[in-house]
Enzyme design. Sequence first.
Site, PDB file in Angstrom:
ATOM      1  CG  HIS A  59     112.762 -53.189  55.199  1.00  0.00           C
ATOM      2  ND1 HIS A  59     111.577 -52.565  54.725  1.00  0.00           N
ATOM      3  CD2 HIS A  59     113.512 -52.738  54.018  1.00  0.00           C
ATOM      4  CE1 HIS A  59     111.664 -51.905  53.730  1.00  0.00           C
ATOM      5  NE2 HIS A  59     112.976 -52.195  53.160  1.00  0.00           N
ATOM      6  N   GLY A 102     117.085 -58.194  49.996  1.00  0.00           N
ATOM      7  CA  GLY A 102     116.030 -59.104  49.871  1.00  0.00           C
ATOM      8  C   GLY A 102     115.873 -59.511  48.254  1.00  0.00           C
TER       9      GLY A 102
END
Length: 281
Positions: free
Chosen positions: A38, A148
């Site tokens: 993250h 992602g």
Amino acid sequence: MTPAVSTVDEVRSAVAAARAAGKRVGLVPTMGALHAGHAELVRAAARAADYVVVSVFVNPTQFGPKEDFAKYPRTLDADRQLAADAGADLVFAPTPAEVYPDGFVTFVEVTQLDQVLCGPRRPGHFRGVATVVLKLFNMVQPDVAVFGAKDAQQSIIIRRMVRDLDVPVAVQVEPTIREADGLAMSSRNRYLSADERAVAPKIYEALRATQARAAGGEVDVSRLESSLHAALAAIPGARVDYANILDAENLTPVARLDRPALAAVAVFLGTTRLIDNVILG
Ligand code: PAF
């Protein structure tokens, strides 16, 4: 620690102030339990925008009744610290009631793309993801949102939703961040026992071996899928949920590797379900 707000009014006024100061706004949607993967998304958002909001919301509508919603890790203070260190300006952590007020009945479905890979195995999951992501886009109104590549199907679905519904947000997808041994970073890795963690990198090894076979000239997708499946099934304690190779853009079946393809897998180690993928070609 990054300042945190929890209401739509608060996040909108913070974003409005940033925009009034001429800033481009980035959003990193997360469910919290933030890790180094993250942090890379936040850093990418900080390169693409001047004011970065990280949303932290464990979204109930994307969990099935037997999934890990209740036990999903909630670590807001640590998340705010990690977000700050990676360059975020604000954490938006709404309550379930803020996101799904009484009487909420409207959902977004991205059809077809949700009929493969994780879709049939997690009924309603992508409806929940698309709905909450569209809501987050409307709440925060970012110029750019960063996701992602580990969640490849999710990114493809969000891109299509944005295109189909004319949502004025640029979707940016960043490469998967891996541990030193190759395991894709995931908030769910913390559920793994020591034995499961020890064998988990073999998932990526199997994907890399498939990539190597494809690079070596194998173009027959059913042969590649079979060897990928066999390599995953040979991991001690693993149960293969799926191992599929599909068109990398439309998630449609491909027989030969004559265009970029997504090799995507889901594997249970004990009760923990891990996903990963690579691009072939
Ligand atoms: O990838 C995730 O963490 C979630 O699916 C998302 C995009 C934040 C939606 O809840």
